[in-house]
Motif scaffolding. Structure first.
Motif, PDB file in Angstrom:
ATOM      1  N   TYR A 219      42.563  37.013  37.012  1.00 56.07           N
ATOM      2  CA  TYR A 219      43.664  37.473  37.870  1.00 56.07           C
ATOM      3  C   TYR A 219      45.014  36.908  37.421  1.00 56.07           C
ATOM      4  N   ASP A 220      45.098  35.567  37.343  1.00 53.42           N
ATOM      5  CA  ASP A 220      46.414  34.950  37.123  1.00 53.42           C
ATOM      6  C   ASP A 220      46.949  35.231  35.728  1.00 53.42           C
ATOM      7  N   LEU A 221      46.105  35.034  34.704  1.00 50.20           N
ATOM      8  CA  LEU A 221      46.620  35.208  33.337  1.00 50.20           C
ATOM      9  C   LEU A 221      46.940  36.674  33.064  1.00 50.20           C
TER      10      LEU A 221
ATOM     11  N   ASP B 143      50.569  37.928  32.025  1.00 47.22           N
ATOM     12  CA  ASP B 143      50.642  38.690  30.776  1.00 47.22           C
ATOM     13  C   ASP B 143      51.423  39.979  31.012  1.00 47.22           C
ATOM     14  N   GLU B 144      51.167  40.579  32.169  1.00 50.69           N
ATOM     15  CA  GLU B 144      51.828  41.852  32.497  1.00 50.69           C
ATOM     16  C   GLU B 144      53.318  41.635  32.817  1.00 50.69           C
ATOM     17  N   TYR B 145      53.613  40.592  33.592  1.00 51.86           N
ATOM     18  CA  TYR B 145      54.997  40.396  34.060  1.00 51.86           C
ATOM     19  C   TYR B 145      55.829  39.531  33.101  1.00 51.86           C
ATOM     20  N   GLY B 146      55.192  38.575  32.401  1.00 50.45           N
ATOM     21  CA  GLY B 146      55.940  37.626  31.575  1.00 50.45           C
ATOM     22  C   GLY B 146      56.191  38.181  30.171  1.00 50.45           C
ATOM     23  N   ASP B 147      56.968  37.405  29.368  1.00 51.48           N
ATOM     24  CA  ASP B 147      57.323  37.880  28.028  1.00 51.48           C
ATOM     25  C   ASP B 147      56.315  37.437  26.968  1.00 51.48           C
ATOM     26  N   ASP B 148      55.523  36.399  27.273  1.00 56.30           N
ATOM     27  CA  ASP B 148      54.621  35.861  26.250  1.00 56.30           C
ATOM     28  C   ASP B 148      53.208  36.411  26.408  1.00 56.30           C
ATOM     29  N   SER B 149      52.359  36.022  25.475  1.00 53.32           N
ATOM     30  CA  SER B 149      50.971  36.491  25.540  1.00 53.32           C
ATOM     31  C   SER B 149      50.097  35.453  26.249  1.00 53.32           C
ATOM     32  N   PHE B 150      49.346  35.923  27.198  1.00 52.17           N
ATOM     33  CA  PHE B 150      48.471  35.040  27.969  1.00 52.17           C
ATOM     34  C   PHE B 150      47.003  35.263  27.587  1.00 52.17           C
ATOM     35  N   THR B 151      46.793  35.737  26.357  1.00 51.67           N
ATOM     36  CA  THR B 151      45.423  35.936  25.874  1.00 51.67           C
ATOM     37  C   THR B 151      45.127  34.893  24.796  1.00 51.67           C
TER      38      THR B 151
ATOM     39  N   HIS C  93      44.107  35.907  47.781  1.00 55.39           N
ATOM     40  CA  HIS C  93      44.230  37.172  47.047  1.00 55.39           C
ATOM     41  C   HIS C  93      43.733  37.082  45.616  1.00 55.39           C
ATOM     42  N   TYR C  94      43.669  35.862  45.033  1.00 54.98           N
ATOM     43  CA  TYR C  94      43.303  35.725  43.620  1.00 54.98           C
ATOM     44  C   TYR C  94      41.820  35.399  43.421  1.00 54.98           C
ATOM     45  N   ALA C  95      41.094  35.120  44.506  1.00 57.91           N
ATOM     46  CA  ALA C  95      39.751  34.534  44.338  1.00 57.91           C
ATOM     47  C   ALA C  95      38.632  35.569  44.435  1.00 57.91           C
ATOM     48  N   ALA C  96      37.719  35.532  43.456  1.00 56.07           N
ATOM     49  CA  ALA C  96      36.541  36.394  43.512  1.00 56.07           C
ATOM     50  C   ALA C  96      35.451  35.720  44.341  1.00 56.07           C
ATOM     51  N   ASP C  97      35.394  34.395  44.309  1.00 57.76           N
ATOM     52  CA  ASP C  97      34.455  33.630  45.136  1.00 57.76           C
ATOM     53  C   ASP C  97      35.105  32.276  45.369  1.00 57.76           C
ATOM     54  N   CYS C  98      34.794  31.654  46.488  1.00 56.91           N
ATOM     55  CA  CYS C  98      35.399  30.342  46.755  1.00 56.91           C
ATOM     56  C   CYS C  98      34.500  29.524  47.672  1.00 56.91           C
ATOM     57  N   TRP C  99      34.327  28.266  47.315  1.00 57.17           N
ATOM     58  CA  TRP C  99      33.613  27.318  48.170  1.00 57.17           C
ATOM     59  C   TRP C  99      34.586  26.193  48.520  1.00 57.17           C
ATOM     60  N   ASP C 100      34.574  25.775  49.774  1.00 58.34           N
ATOM     61  CA  ASP C 100      35.414  24.644  50.172  1.00 58.34           C
ATOM     62  C   ASP C 100      34.559  23.385  50.304  1.00 58.34           C
ATOM     63  N   ALA C 101      35.144  22.241  49.932  1.00 59.59           N
ATOM     64  CA  ALA C 101      34.557  20.965  50.337  1.00 59.59           C
ATOM     65  C   ALA C 101      35.137  20.684  51.713  1.00 59.59           C
ATOM     66  N   GLU C 102      34.283  20.372  52.682  1.00 60.59           N
ATOM     67  CA  GLU C 102      34.776  20.095  54.031  1.00 60.59           C
ATOM     68  C   GLU C 102      34.267  18.743  54.503  1.00 60.59           C
ATOM     69  N   SER C 103      35.126  18.035  55.230  1.00 61.73           N
ATOM     70  CA  SER C 103      34.691  16.765  55.802  1.00 61.73           C
ATOM     71  C   SER C 103      34.854  16.835  57.313  1.00 61.73           C
TER      72      SER C 103
ATOM     73  N   SER D   1      52.343  36.360  40.492  1.00 58.98           N
ATOM     74  CA  SER D   1      51.160  35.659  41.026  1.00 58.98           C
ATOM     75  C   SER D   1      50.639  36.294  42.305  1.00 58.98           C
ATOM     76  N   GLY D   2      51.459  37.136  42.942  1.00 59.59           N
ATOM     77  CA  GLY D   2      51.022  37.788  44.182  1.00 59.59           C
ATOM     78  C   GLY D   2      51.428  37.016  45.428  1.00 59.59           C
ATOM     79  N   HIS D   3      52.063  35.830  45.234  1.00 63.12           N
ATOM     80  CA  HIS D   3      52.419  35.041  46.421  1.00 63.12           C
ATOM     81  C   HIS D   3      53.544  35.679  47.233  1.00 63.12           C
ATOM     82  N   LEU D   4      54.420  36.425  46.545  1.00 64.43           N
ATOM     83  CA  LEU D   4      55.533  37.018  47.279  1.00 64.43           C
ATOM     84  C   LEU D   4      55.025  38.062  48.278  1.00 64.43           C
ATOM     85  N   ASP D   5      54.016  38.781  47.880  1.00 60.72           N
ATOM     86  CA  ASP D   5      53.467  39.838  48.746  1.00 60.72           C
ATOM     87  C   ASP D   5      52.346  39.356  49.639  1.00 60.72           C
ATOM     88  N   GLY D   6      51.518  38.440  49.095  1.00 59.34           N
ATOM     89  CA  GLY D   6      50.242  38.210  49.794  1.00 59.34           C
ATOM     90  C   GLY D   6      50.054  36.840  50.390  1.00 59.34           C
TER      91      GLY D   6
END
Ligand code: GAP
Length: 598
Positions: free
Chosen positions: A334-336, A340-348, A306-316, A75-80
């Motif tokens: 990104y995630d799937l 797919d690359e690291y896991g054993d199953d198909s994420f498509t 690291h995973y987001a191409a665009d992001c909007w926050d709701a803010e109060s 998922s990239g959390h270990l590095d990023g």
């Protein structure tokens, strides 16, 4: 309007939330929701589930909170998944280095985007000091600090694991099964409400930045080429937007527009993100967020996860500051792709074409009786590399020999041995990696916002009072029942019976018989109980059916209502019927008389 201190004090005194483990000195970043807070939080979660799971036709799952290390490598959390840490050599306190810069330097709003080295430099340039003890921080290093809590799965050395930093990963890793339940049909959405953990460097502002918190997340899986959201459902919803371009401009300002126009004018790039902003705006308004203290802000380029191409926050807006209460990210594939690359199953998923297509397919059929003796143990890898090359670059087989790379070494194979051919095949579809659009809500921050926006002060019967103007749908109690006096058995028996009947009808009911009736009203006002029912002598002494008074919290107006009608009317009120329309059906009560108790 409540300041943070008044709200924190009320939250503690009335049992909304308080620091956890206080008997052992407390643990920064961990809070316990008390009876009222747990009920409010549960109601917020139920309202979210109703909207984002049921009404949108999604499915909800519940995955474990501990996940093995490879999940977070993928998922990239270990590095990023880092924040910038600076520690004070004098007092040992840890601080978010980027926050120190943002607080001290007027025109820097997003120091994280500047990177560790620049932030370290700026701390020196601005002679920043430790907010706790005042010692200079100029010579202290700034480091990336991974926010995940590490654990060990199983006894002994075990298997390294982590407490999930977002509920989302529990949905992504189960995608191979979830797509089967969705019969392989896109689009589909999966929700999850549950705990997430982040070892925040400096937890602060009560439950706003904590180390264990509840997220309510929806992962919407889409085919980016084909699936469109039902934008027409929210096209007219009015929103306040603060796009990155306005934040970057010297005279930048909010854009007041509609979801439909924001998409047409490409202020919001993804129609799916826009759709969820529209749905979220309606939901926040329904549960009681003050729309004058609410906006959607787009992430600046350096601010995105690291995973987001665009992001909007709701803010109060809470106590003069804007807080992020939800994020709406376009996570793309990104995630799937990673799983797919690291896991054993198909994420498509298999996307069937409307009509089968005939395509040319390059293939090889390597002669293993030649490759075996020539390449020994590497023969299978060479054959696999030839297959990959045929799909990627058929022209590579035009010459007499073909070169492939195996473990960094170039291997030459006679083209005849590769047995390259191009065949016509008919395909009924293709495997695609779905894209993900993710509305991700912080439940605790929603609770904090609702409390702050509901906090009100006024005067009733010449006395000042504090009350929480919470929506009946989320208020911890639906109603409170009081006997006006406690020295009359008939009154207390009827009050007990009324409370029991209302509870049996599915309502959350508090019962209070201590102190003057005025004090009991104030107590319920402070926890936001929308309706109080008082059993008095006037209601049981006549010939007709027993009656009670029903008081509405914000107006303090009262009506006299038959006991037999109470459960239905309170249910209707909880479901949103205005008090005025219920009150029209009954006699108003003179409040001076009714507030005289024992
Ligand atoms: N899956 C996407 C994700 O986790 P995020 O913006 O990091 O995105 C989503 O978190 C929401 O979770 C935030 O908008 C916020 O409401 C809540 N949240 C994040 N960190 C938090 C913390 N330390 N304490 C309380 N709530 C937090």
């Amino acid at each position: 309007m409540a300041d943070q201190q008044a709200l924190t004090e009320l939250a503690k005194r009335r049992g909304f939330f308080f620091g956890a483990n206080e008997a052992y000195g407390g643990t920064a970043g961990f809070y316990t929701f008390g009876p009222e807070g747990a009920a409010l939080k549960r109601n917020v979660e139920a309202a979210w589930r109703e909207q984002f799971t049921h009404r949108l036709g999604n499915e909800e799952i519940e995955a474990p909170t501990v996940m093995p290390e490879p999940v977070f490598e993928a998922s990239g959390h270990l590095d990023g998944f880092d924040d910038m840490l600076i520690e004070c050599a004098e007092c040992g306190e840890s601080h978010r280095a980027d926050h120190l810069i943002e607080d001290a330097v007027e025109d820097i709003e997003d120091a994280e985007a500047l990177g560790v080295d620049r932030v370290e430099e700026l701390i020196g340039d601005h002679d920043l000091v430790c907010p706790t003890c005042g010692a200079a921080l100029a010579d202290e290093p700034v480091e990336d600090f991974n926010l995940m809590f590490e654990t060990s799965i199983g006894p002994g050395a075990g298997q390294p694991g982590y407490l999930r930093p977002e509920t989302a990963q529990g949905i992504f890793v189960e995608f191979p099964r979830l797509k089967e339940y969705a019969r392989g049909q896109l689009p589909f959405g999966v929700t999850q409400i549950g705990a997430a953990y982040r070892n925040e460097i400096s937890p602060r502002r009560g439950i706003v930045r904590v180390r264990e918190f509840t997220q309510a997340e929806l992962e919407q899986f889409i085919d980016p080429e084909a699936d469109e959201p039902p934008l027409e459902d929210v096209a007219d919803v009015k929103v306040t937007l603060y796009p990155a371009s306005e934040q970057n401009a010297d005279d930048g300002d909010y854009i007041e527009t509609t979801i439909g126009d924001a998409v047409d004018e490409e202020i919001i790039e993804s129609p799916w993100v826009a759709y969820f902003l529209g749905v979220a705006q309606g939901w926040y308004e329904a549960v009681g967020v003050d729309m004058n203290r609410f906006r959607f802000r787009q992430h600046l380029a350096g601010e995105r996860a690291h995973y987001a191409a665009d992001c909007w926050d709701a803010e109060s807006e809470v106590d003069g500051d804007w807080i992020e209460i939800a994020g709406f990210a376009y996570r793309g594939d990104y995630d799937l792709s990673k799983h797919d690359e690291y896991g054993d199953d198909s994420f498509t998923v298999f996307k069937r074409y409307d009509e089968p297509k005939t395509v040319e397919r390059a293939a090889v059929d390597p002669d293993m009786s030649v490759l075996g003796p020539e390449f020994g143990g590497d023969a299978a890898a060479v054959a696999e590399a030839l297959e990959t090359l045929a799909e990627r670059d058929p022209d590579a087989f035009d010459g007499e020999t073909v070169a492939v790379d195996v473990d960094g070494e170039t291997r030459e194979v006679d083209a005849d041995v590769a047995n390259f051919s191009v065949e016509e095949v008919t395909e009924s579809g293709e495997h695609i990696t779905p894209h993900v659009v993710e509305p991700s809500f912080g439940v605790g921050r929603t609770v904090q916002t609702l409390l702050a926006h509901a906090y009100s002060e006024d005067e009733v019967d010449g006395e000042s009072r504090t009350y929480l103007s919470l929506e009946p749908e989320v208020a911890p109690q639906d109603a409170a029942v009081f006997p006006l006096v406690t020295n009359d058995d008939r009154l207390t028996a009827l009050a007990d019976e009324v409370a029991a009947d209302l509870r049996a009808a599915g309502l959350a009911v508090a019962y209070d018989d201590s102190g003057s009736i005025g004090r009991r009203y104030r107590r319920q006002d402070e926890v936001g109980t929308p309706f109080c029912v008082t059993v008095d002598r006037d209601g049981i002494e006549g010939d007709g059916p027993d009656t009670v008074t029903l008081r509405e919290r914000d107006s303090a107006a009262q009506v006299r209502i038959p006991v037999a009608a109470l459960a239905d009317e309170l249910t209707a009120l909880r479901e949103g019927e205005p008090f005025a329309s219920v009150a029209d059906r009954y006699d108003a009560v003179d409040t001076d008389v009714e507030t005289a108790g024992n």
